[in-house]
Design a protein around this motif. Structure first.
Motif, PDB file in Angstrom:
ATOM      1  N   GLY A  80       0.821  -1.221   0.000  1.00  0.00           N
ATOM      2  CA  GLY A  80       0.000   0.000   0.000  1.00  0.00           C
ATOM      3  C   GLY A  80       0.845   1.257   0.000  1.00  0.00           C
ATOM      4  N   GLU A  81       1.943   1.222   0.733  1.00  0.00           N
ATOM      5  CA  GLU A  81       2.840   2.371   0.761  1.00  0.00           C
ATOM      6  C   GLU A  81       3.519   2.570  -0.585  1.00  0.00           C
ATOM      7  N   VAL A  82       3.759   1.470  -1.270  1.00  0.00           N
ATOM      8  CA  VAL A  82       4.409   1.549  -2.583  1.00  0.00           C
ATOM      9  C   VAL A  82       3.530   2.360  -3.537  1.00  0.00           C
ATOM     10  N   MET A  83       2.271   2.070  -3.587  1.00  0.00           N
ATOM     11  CA  MET A  83       1.363   2.775  -4.495  1.00  0.00           C
ATOM     12  C   MET A  83       1.268   4.262  -4.138  1.00  0.00           C
ATOM     13  N   GLY A  84       1.216   4.585  -2.889  1.00  0.00           N
ATOM     14  CA  GLY A  84       1.160   5.987  -2.466  1.00  0.00           C
ATOM     15  C   GLY A  84       2.436   6.736  -2.808  1.00  0.00           C
ATOM     16  N   SER A  85       3.570   6.072  -2.554  1.00  0.00           N
ATOM     17  CA  SER A  85       4.846   6.723  -2.858  1.00  0.00           C
ATOM     18  C   SER A  85       5.031   6.920  -4.360  1.00  0.00           C
ATOM     19  N   VAL A  86       4.641   5.917  -5.136  1.00  0.00           N
ATOM     20  CA  VAL A  86       4.772   6.038  -6.598  1.00  0.00           C
ATOM     21  C   VAL A  86       3.902   7.193  -7.101  1.00  0.00           C
ATOM     22  N   ARG A  87       2.682   7.270  -6.616  1.00  0.00           N
ATOM     23  CA  ARG A  87       1.811   8.383  -7.016  1.00  0.00           C
ATOM     24  C   ARG A  87       2.406   9.727  -6.630  1.00  0.00           C
ATOM     25  N   ASP A  88       2.907   9.825  -5.396  1.00  0.00           N
ATOM     26  CA  ASP A  88       3.507  11.084  -4.953  1.00  0.00           C
ATOM     27  C   ASP A  88       4.749  11.429  -5.770  1.00  0.00           C
ATOM     28  N   GLY A  89       5.587  10.425  -6.059  1.00  0.00           N
ATOM     29  CA  GLY A  89       6.818  10.651  -6.820  1.00  0.00           C
ATOM     30  C   GLY A  89       6.543  11.070  -8.265  1.00  0.00           C
ATOM     31  N   ILE A  90       5.490  10.564  -8.841  1.00  0.00           N
ATOM     32  CA  ILE A  90       5.194  10.909 -10.244  1.00  0.00           C
ATOM     33  C   ILE A  90       4.377  12.188 -10.344  1.00  0.00           C
ATOM     34  N   GLU A  91       3.470  12.396  -9.435  1.00  0.00           N
ATOM     35  CA  GLU A  91       2.596  13.558  -9.529  1.00  0.00           C
ATOM     36  C   GLU A  91       3.355  14.881  -9.417  1.00  0.00           C
ATOM     37  N   GLN A  92       4.314  14.949  -8.523  1.00  0.00           N
ATOM     38  CA  GLN A  92       5.049  16.205  -8.347  1.00  0.00           C
ATOM     39  C   GLN A  92       5.837  16.576  -9.607  1.00  0.00           C
ATOM     40  N   PRO A  93       6.688  15.694 -10.193  1.00  0.00           N
ATOM     41  CA  PRO A  93       7.392  16.075 -11.418  1.00  0.00           C
ATOM     42  C   PRO A  93       6.437  16.343 -12.580  1.00  0.00           C
ATOM     43  N   VAL A  94       5.360  15.570 -12.663  1.00  0.00           N
ATOM     44  CA  VAL A  94       4.399  15.785 -13.745  1.00  0.00           C
ATOM     45  C   VAL A  94       3.706  17.130 -13.566  1.00  0.00           C
ATOM     46  N   ALA A  95       3.358  17.477 -12.352  1.00  0.00           N
ATOM     47  CA  ALA A  95       2.721  18.771 -12.100  1.00  0.00           C
ATOM     48  C   ALA A  95       3.689  19.912 -12.414  1.00  0.00           C
ATOM     49  N   ALA A  96       4.951  19.746 -12.015  1.00  0.00           N
ATOM     50  CA  ALA A  96       5.944  20.774 -12.327  1.00  0.00           C
ATOM     51  C   ALA A  96       6.144  20.874 -13.834  1.00  0.00           C
ATOM     52  N   TYR A  97       6.180  19.706 -14.491  1.00  0.00           N
ATOM     53  CA  TYR A  97       6.322  19.690 -15.952  1.00  0.00           C
ATOM     54  C   TYR A  97       5.132  20.381 -16.619  1.00  0.00           C
ATOM     55  N   GLU A  98       3.938  20.070 -16.142  1.00  0.00           N
ATOM     56  CA  GLU A  98       2.739  20.695 -16.712  1.00  0.00           C
ATOM     57  C   GLU A  98       2.746  22.206 -16.486  1.00  0.00           C
ATOM     58  N   GLN A  99       3.172  22.621 -15.313  1.00  0.00           N
ATOM     59  CA  GLN A  99       3.225  24.060 -15.041  1.00  0.00           C
ATOM     60  C   GLN A  99       4.252  24.749 -15.941  1.00  0.00           C
ATOM     61  N   ARG A 100       5.432  24.170 -16.075  1.00  0.00           N
ATOM     62  CA  ARG A 100       6.449  24.747 -16.960  1.00  0.00           C
ATOM     63  C   ARG A 100       5.984  24.756 -18.411  1.00  0.00           C
ATOM     64  N   LEU A 101       5.334  23.704 -18.804  1.00  0.00           N
ATOM     65  CA  LEU A 101       4.813  23.622 -20.166  1.00  0.00           C
ATOM     66  C   LEU A 101       3.743  24.696 -20.382  1.00  0.00           C
ATOM     67  N   HIS A 102       2.899  24.895 -19.399  1.00  0.00           N
ATOM     68  CA  HIS A 102       1.865  25.935 -19.484  1.00  0.00           C
ATOM     69  C   HIS A 102       2.503  27.327 -19.566  1.00  0.00           C
TER      70      HIS A 102
END
Length: 179
Positions: free
Chosen positions: A55-77
């Motif tokens: 269960g912790e693996v899924m939460g950590s993976v989501r947290d690890g991917i969401e932050q760079p993707v959000a930063a990428y989306e913001q920079r792209l925007h």
């Protein structure tokens, strides 16, 4: 707009395009770094978390991917917004340059046409003037030609001529009647 203002405008456009290119290159480099780092981060996080509770693996993976993707989306925007504003400014400047070019073409055409009309009217006036002068001098030339063919001379300040009488020329000069 004069030539100096047009030069300043072109240099500002060049600076804007250069700044846009730099920002695009910087964003591209950051995106490459991010895309190279994301798989390593995901693998490392997955390895550590796989050893732990699933269960912790899924939460950590989501947290690890969401932050760079959000930063990428913001920079792209942000890059998209900069690109849009830069292209709009460039389009407006190009429209201004096009209007200036059209005005310049019309001014040059008007000046050329005006000069041509002035040149043609001046040529026509000169032609008429010298034509009239030639016609006036033509009468004098015909009269001088007739004088040269006649046997005339001055007698005491008056004009005298030898006359023909029945095909024979008289040897004495006769005064010509005054007007």
């Amino acid at each position: 707009m004069n030539e100096e203002a047009a030069t300043i405008l072109v240099s500002k456009i060049a600076a804007l395009v250069e700044q846009f290119d730099r920002r695009c290159e910087q964003t591209d480099r950051e995106l490459r770094q991010l895309t190279q780092q994301v798989p390593g981060m995901v693998r490392q996080s997955a390895d550590e978390q796989m050893r732990r509770i699933p269960g912790e693996v899924m939460g950590s993976v989501r947290d690890g991917i969401e932050q760079p993707v959000a930063a990428y989306e913001q920079r792209l925007h942000e890059a998209g917004g900069l690109l849009q504003s830069g292209s709009q400014a460039l389009a407006m400047q190009l429209q201004r340059m096009e209007r200036l070019h059209k005005q310049l073409v019309w001014k040059v055409a008007g000046i050329t046409l005006g000069s041509l009309v002035l040149l043609l009217s001046g040529g026509a006036w000169l032609s008429k003037h010298y034509y009239d002068e030639i016609r006036r001098n033509q009468i004098s030339a015909d009269l001088l030609k007739a004088y040269n063919q006649a046997d005339v001379t001055l007698c005491g300040g008056r004009l005298c001529a030898k006359l023909e009488n029945g095909g024979k020329q008289r040897s004495e000069y006769v005064l010509v009647k005054s007007r």
